[in-house]
Design a protein around this motif. Structure first.
Motif, PDB file in Angstrom:
ATOM      1  N   ILE A 119       0.838  -1.202   0.000  1.00  0.00           N
ATOM      2  CA  ILE A 119       0.000   0.000   0.000  1.00  0.00           C
ATOM      3  C   ILE A 119       0.869   1.247   0.000  1.00  0.00           C
ATOM      4  CG2 ILE A 119      -1.599   1.363   1.404  1.00  0.00           C
ATOM      5  CD1 ILE A 119      -3.002  -1.166   2.181  1.00  0.00           C
ATOM      6  N   SER A 120       1.880   1.247   0.844  1.00  0.00           N
ATOM      7  CA  SER A 120       2.841   2.355   0.889  1.00  0.00           C
ATOM      8  C   SER A 120       4.182   1.791   1.320  1.00  0.00           C
ATOM      9  CB  SER A 120       2.381   3.449   1.862  1.00  0.00           C
ATOM     10  OG  SER A 120       2.264   2.935   3.172  1.00  0.00           O
ATOM     11  N   GLY A 121       5.246   2.399   0.831  1.00  0.00           N
ATOM     12  CA  GLY A 121       6.560   1.861   1.149  1.00  0.00           C
ATOM     13  C   GLY A 121       6.741   0.473   0.572  1.00  0.00           C
ATOM     14  N   THR A 122       7.483  -0.374   1.288  1.00  0.00           N
ATOM     15  CA  THR A 122       7.737  -1.744   0.856  1.00  0.00           C
ATOM     16  C   THR A 122       7.526  -2.685   2.027  1.00  0.00           C
ATOM     17  OG1 THR A 122       9.348  -1.004  -0.790  1.00  0.00           O
ATOM     18  CG2 THR A 122       9.428  -3.320  -0.143  1.00  0.00           C
ATOM     19  N   HIS A 123       6.576  -3.597   1.885  1.00  0.00           N
ATOM     20  CA  HIS A 123       6.303  -4.569   2.944  1.00  0.00           C
ATOM     21  C   HIS A 123       6.919  -5.917   2.585  1.00  0.00           C
ATOM     22  CE1 HIS A 123       3.885  -1.865   5.239  1.00  0.00           C
ATOM     23  NE2 HIS A 123       3.014  -1.685   4.256  1.00  0.00           N
ATOM     24  N   THR A 124       7.105  -6.749   3.617  1.00  0.00           N
ATOM     25  CA  THR A 124       7.786  -8.030   3.480  1.00  0.00           C
ATOM     26  C   THR A 124       6.818  -9.187   3.629  1.00  0.00           C
ATOM     27  OG1 THR A 124       9.883  -7.139   4.310  1.00  0.00           O
ATOM     28  CG2 THR A 124       9.563  -9.523   4.497  1.00  0.00           C
ATOM     29  N   LEU A 125       6.964 -10.171   2.732  1.00  0.00           N
ATOM     30  CA  LEU A 125       6.279 -11.450   2.870  1.00  0.00           C
ATOM     31  C   LEU A 125       7.319 -12.475   3.311  1.00  0.00           C
ATOM     32  CD1 LEU A 125       4.042 -11.474  -0.352  1.00  0.00           C
ATOM     33  CD2 LEU A 125       3.510 -10.574   1.916  1.00  0.00           C
ATOM     34  N   ASN A 126       7.178 -12.944   4.550  1.00  0.00           N
ATOM     35  CA  ASN A 126       8.156 -13.823   5.181  1.00  0.00           C
ATOM     36  C   ASN A 126       7.568 -15.232   5.264  1.00  0.00           C
ATOM     37  OD1 ASN A 126       9.849 -15.240   6.904  1.00  0.00           O
ATOM     38  ND2 ASN A 126      10.132 -13.535   8.317  1.00  0.00           N
ATOM     39  N   ALA A 127       8.145 -16.176   4.504  1.00  0.00           N
ATOM     40  CA  ALA A 127       7.618 -17.545   4.492  1.00  0.00           C
ATOM     41  C   ALA A 127       7.969 -18.325   5.754  1.00  0.00           C
ATOM     42  CB  ALA A 127       8.119 -18.286   3.261  1.00  0.00           C
ATOM     43  N   ASN A 128       8.800 -17.737   6.600  1.00  0.00           N
ATOM     44  CA  ASN A 128       9.088 -18.295   7.927  1.00  0.00           C
ATOM     45  C   ASN A 128       9.974 -19.538   7.885  1.00  0.00           C
ATOM     46  OD1 ASN A 128       9.012 -18.131  10.700  1.00  0.00           O
ATOM     47  ND2 ASN A 128       6.836 -18.608  10.897  1.00  0.00           N
ATOM     48  N   GLY A 129      10.872 -19.578   6.873  1.00  0.00           N
ATOM     49  CA  GLY A 129      11.880 -20.624   6.853  1.00  0.00           C
ATOM     50  C   GLY A 129      13.056 -20.263   7.747  1.00  0.00           C
ATOM     51  N   LYS A 130      14.125 -21.017   7.583  1.00  0.00           N
ATOM     52  CA  LYS A 130      15.299 -20.829   8.453  1.00  0.00           C
ATOM     53  C   LYS A 130      16.385 -19.982   7.807  1.00  0.00           C
ATOM     54  CE  LYS A 130      13.821 -23.334  11.904  1.00  0.00           C
ATOM     55  NZ  LYS A 130      13.545 -22.747  13.247  1.00  0.00           N
ATOM     56  N   GLY A 131      16.136 -19.476   6.604  1.00  0.00           N
ATOM     57  CA  GLY A 131      17.122 -18.628   5.956  1.00  0.00           C
ATOM     58  C   GLY A 131      18.132 -19.419   5.154  1.00  0.00           C
ATOM     59  N   ALA A 132      18.927 -18.715   4.360  1.00  0.00           N
ATOM     60  CA  ALA A 132      19.862 -19.344   3.432  1.00  0.00           C
ATOM     61  C   ALA A 132      20.902 -20.202   4.131  1.00  0.00           C
ATOM     62  CB  ALA A 132      20.551 -18.270   2.586  1.00  0.00           C
ATOM     63  N   ASP A 133      21.313 -19.809   5.323  1.00  0.00           N
ATOM     64  CA  ASP A 133      22.353 -20.545   6.049  1.00  0.00           C
ATOM     65  C   ASP A 133      21.806 -21.315   7.239  1.00  0.00           C
ATOM     66  OD1 ASP A 133      24.434 -19.658   4.347  1.00  0.00           O
ATOM     67  OD2 ASP A 133      24.470 -17.730   5.401  1.00  0.00           O
ATOM     68  N   GLY A 134      20.482 -21.352   7.397  1.00  0.00           N
ATOM     69  CA  GLY A 134      19.871 -22.036   8.523  1.00  0.00           C
ATOM     70  C   GLY A 134      19.665 -23.515   8.259  1.00  0.00           C
ATOM     71  N   GLY A 135      19.207 -24.210   9.290  1.00  0.00           N
ATOM     72  CA  GLY A 135      18.963 -25.645   9.195  1.00  0.00           C
ATOM     73  C   GLY A 135      17.618 -25.960   8.585  1.00  0.00           C
ATOM     74  N   ALA A 136      17.142 -27.173   8.848  1.00  0.00           N
ATOM     75  CA  ALA A 136      15.869 -27.634   8.298  1.00  0.00           C
ATOM     76  C   ALA A 136      14.716 -26.827   8.875  1.00  0.00           C
ATOM     77  CB  ALA A 136      15.682 -29.116   8.596  1.00  0.00           C
ATOM     78  N   ALA A 137      13.790 -26.454   8.007  1.00  0.00           N
ATOM     79  CA  ALA A 137      12.624 -25.664   8.422  1.00  0.00           C
ATOM     80  C   ALA A 137      11.397 -26.567   8.506  1.00  0.00           C
ATOM     81  CB  ALA A 137      12.376 -24.544   7.421  1.00  0.00           C
ATOM     82  N   ASN A 138      10.323 -26.009   9.029  1.00  0.00           N
ATOM     83  CA  ASN A 138       9.035 -26.696   9.018  1.00  0.00           C
ATOM     84  C   ASN A 138       8.706 -27.105   7.578  1.00  0.00           C
ATOM     85  OD1 ASN A 138       6.052 -26.997   8.862  1.00  0.00           O
ATOM     86  ND2 ASN A 138       6.121 -26.388  11.007  1.00  0.00           N
ATOM     87  N   ALA A 139       8.247 -28.339   7.390  1.00  0.00           N
ATOM     88  CA  ALA A 139       7.981 -28.862   6.056  1.00  0.00           C
ATOM     89  C   ALA A 139       6.918 -28.068   5.307  1.00  0.00           C
ATOM     90  CB  ALA A 139       7.562 -30.328   6.142  1.00  0.00           C
ATOM     91  N   LYS A 140       6.119 -27.298   6.014  1.00  0.00           N
ATOM     92  CA  LYS A 140       5.084 -26.488   5.359  1.00  0.00           C
ATOM     93  C   LYS A 140       5.661 -25.279   4.641  1.00  0.00           C
ATOM     94  CE  LYS A 140       1.096 -27.627   8.272  1.00  0.00           C
ATOM     95  NZ  LYS A 140      -0.004 -27.062   9.090  1.00  0.00           N
ATOM     96  N   VAL A 141       6.885 -24.910   4.968  1.00  0.00           N
ATOM     97  CA  VAL A 141       7.502 -23.750   4.324  1.00  0.00           C
ATOM     98  C   VAL A 141       8.035 -24.170   2.960  1.00  0.00           C
ATOM     99  CG1 VAL A 141       9.266 -21.969   4.460  1.00  0.00           C
ATOM    100  CG2 VAL A 141       8.121 -22.762   6.546  1.00  0.00           C
ATOM    101  N   GLN A 142       7.447 -23.621   1.891  1.00  0.00           N
ATOM    102  CA  GLN A 142       7.870 -23.952   0.540  1.00  0.00           C
ATOM    103  C   GLN A 142       8.091 -22.660  -0.255  1.00  0.00           C
ATOM    104  OE1 GLN A 142       5.430 -27.031  -1.260  1.00  0.00           O
ATOM    105  NE2 GLN A 142       5.360 -28.223   0.623  1.00  0.00           N
ATOM    106  N   SER A 143       7.260 -22.385  -1.229  1.00  0.00           N
ATOM    107  CA  SER A 143       7.379 -21.164  -2.026  1.00  0.00           C
ATOM    108  C   SER A 143       6.521 -20.056  -1.411  1.00  0.00           C
ATOM    109  CB  SER A 143       6.902 -21.424  -3.459  1.00  0.00           C
ATOM    110  OG  SER A 143       7.548 -22.551  -4.000  1.00  0.00           O
ATOM    111  N   ILE A 144       6.570 -18.867  -2.041  1.00  0.00           N
ATOM    112  CA  ILE A 144       5.592 -17.831  -1.733  1.00  0.00           C
ATOM    113  C   ILE A 144       4.558 -17.776  -2.850  1.00  0.00           C
ATOM    114  CG2 ILE A 144       5.176 -15.367  -1.345  1.00  0.00           C
ATOM    115  CD1 ILE A 144       7.812 -15.220   0.131  1.00  0.00           C
ATOM    116  N   PHE A 145       5.000 -17.609  -4.096  1.00  0.00           N
ATOM    117  CA  PHE A 145       4.052 -17.569  -5.212  1.00  0.00           C
ATOM    118  C   PHE A 145       4.402 -18.631  -6.249  1.00  0.00           C
ATOM    119  CE2 PHE A 145       4.017 -13.042  -3.773  1.00  0.00           C
ATOM    120  CZ  PHE A 145       2.702 -13.012  -3.347  1.00  0.00           C
ATOM    121  N   GLU A 146       3.359 -19.290  -6.783  1.00  0.00           N
ATOM    122  CA  GLU A 146       3.493 -20.211  -7.900  1.00  0.00           C
ATOM    123  C   GLU A 146       2.489 -19.789  -8.971  1.00  0.00           C
ATOM    124  OE1 GLU A 146       3.285 -24.265  -6.627  1.00  0.00           O
ATOM    125  OE2 GLU A 146       5.055 -24.073  -5.316  1.00  0.00           O
ATOM    126  N   VAL A 147       3.007 -19.404 -10.128  1.00  0.00           N
ATOM    127  CA  VAL A 147       2.178 -18.827 -11.199  1.00  0.00           C
ATOM    128  C   VAL A 147       1.995 -19.863 -12.298  1.00  0.00           C
ATOM    129  CG1 VAL A 147       1.849 -16.820 -12.684  1.00  0.00           C
ATOM    130  CG2 VAL A 147       3.391 -16.664 -10.699  1.00  0.00           C
TER     131      VAL A 147
END
Length: 302
Positions: A119-147
């Motif tokens: 709406i204004s500025g820039t907002h973040t959509l966080n899929a709640n994974g562990k990050g590029a250098d983190g360990g295994a995440a919850n299996a539900k964390v996959q993509s954000i958008f699939e077109v």
């Protein structure tokens, strides 16, 4: 009598018959009202209107209006808005959103031509994974958008982060347009941590940043994996940095056997690595890539 009519001029109708009018709004527009002889047809905003029992001259008009943006303030509301969207809809993100494991997985499937923006500025959509250098995440964390479905997703002034599959997946014959979008801190064991463009049509990135996107699988690229594009690929005024691939293309991997026009203009690719393949910055496996301006620095293939 009763047949659909599309016209902006006079038509003839059998005395006492009826006529059906059909209005076709352009993308992003909708019917505001119908009028009969200058009087509004109360409560009628459908795209069709039936005029019954015609016994004399009548004037029917339709007025269009721009669709109002759909505002969302949580992940599941965004998913619902995308699912219910019509072609041309605009969905506005009201604040930073985080996936809270409340549905089957984080991925939001796009099957219409829509725009999603802050709406204004820039907002973040966080899929709640562990990050590029983190360990295994919850299996539900996959993509954000699939077109998919030959549709186009337009993203404007949004950050995408913490995915474990792709930030954005673009299926065959579909398209992605991004302006002032940042994809950051994602990892994958699949094709690419940032964008996987799989035989899509149009790919256009302007003023974007893709950073710290890391492929962890045996055949994973880093920032963007572009496979057999069907229409022009244009990446302009964009930075790709600190991304890693386990095979080809730490920054960008391109497979372009049909030699479709693919262009990088004023693109910076820096500190990207391919740990077991070619092209720390860019790997072009087939076809051509045109590069104008920009810079490539401190990239490494080992």
């Amino acid at each position: 009598s009763g047949s659909p009519i599309t016209t902006n001029s006079s038509i003839s109708v059998e005395y006492g018959g009826s006529v059906n009018f059909t209005a076709t709004p352009s993308s992003g527009w909708e019917v505001e009202k119908w009028t009969l002889d200058g009087n509004e047809v109360s409560g009628h905003t459908n795209t069709s209107y039936t005029l019954p029992s015609v016994t004399g001259n009548k004037t029917v008009t339709v007025k269009f209006k721009k669709k109002q943006a759909i505002k969302v303030s949580d992940w599941e509301a965004l998913r619902t808005a995308v699912k219910k969207a019509s072609d041309g809809d605009v969905i506005e993100i009201a604040k930073d959103l985080t996936y809270e494991f409340s549905s089957t997985n984080s991925s939001i499937e796009v099957k219409k031509n829509i725009t999603i923006k802050s709406i204004s500025g820039t907002h973040t959509l966080n899929a709640n994974g562990k990050g590029a250098d983190g360990g295994a995440a919850n299996a539900k964390v996959q993509s954000i958008f699939e077109v998919n479905g030959d549709k186009t997703l337009t993203l404007d002034h949004i950050n995408l982060t913490k995915t474990e599959k792709y930030a954005v997946y673009v299926a065959e014959d579909s398209s992605l347009i991004m302006s002032e979008v940042t994809i950051t801190d994602c990892k994958t064991k699949y094709n690419a941590a940032g964008i996987y463009f799989n035989k899509g049509k149009k790919l256009m990135l302007t003023g974007c940043t893709i950073e710290k996107c890391k492929g962890k699988g045996t055949n994973s690229s880093g920032g963007i994996d572009i496979q057999e594009p069907k229409e022009a690929v244009t990446i302009t005024d964009t930075t790709i940095q600190d991304c890693e691939a386990t095979v080809n293309g730490g920054g960008i991997n391109l497979n372009n056997t049909q030699n479709i026009l693919c262009t990088l203009k004023n693109v910076t690719i820096q500190r990207c690595i391919a740990t077991n393949g070619g092209g720390g910055g860019v790997c072009v496996k087939a076809g051509a890539l045109t590069i104008t301006g920009g810079s490539f620095k401190e990239n490494l293939a080992v």
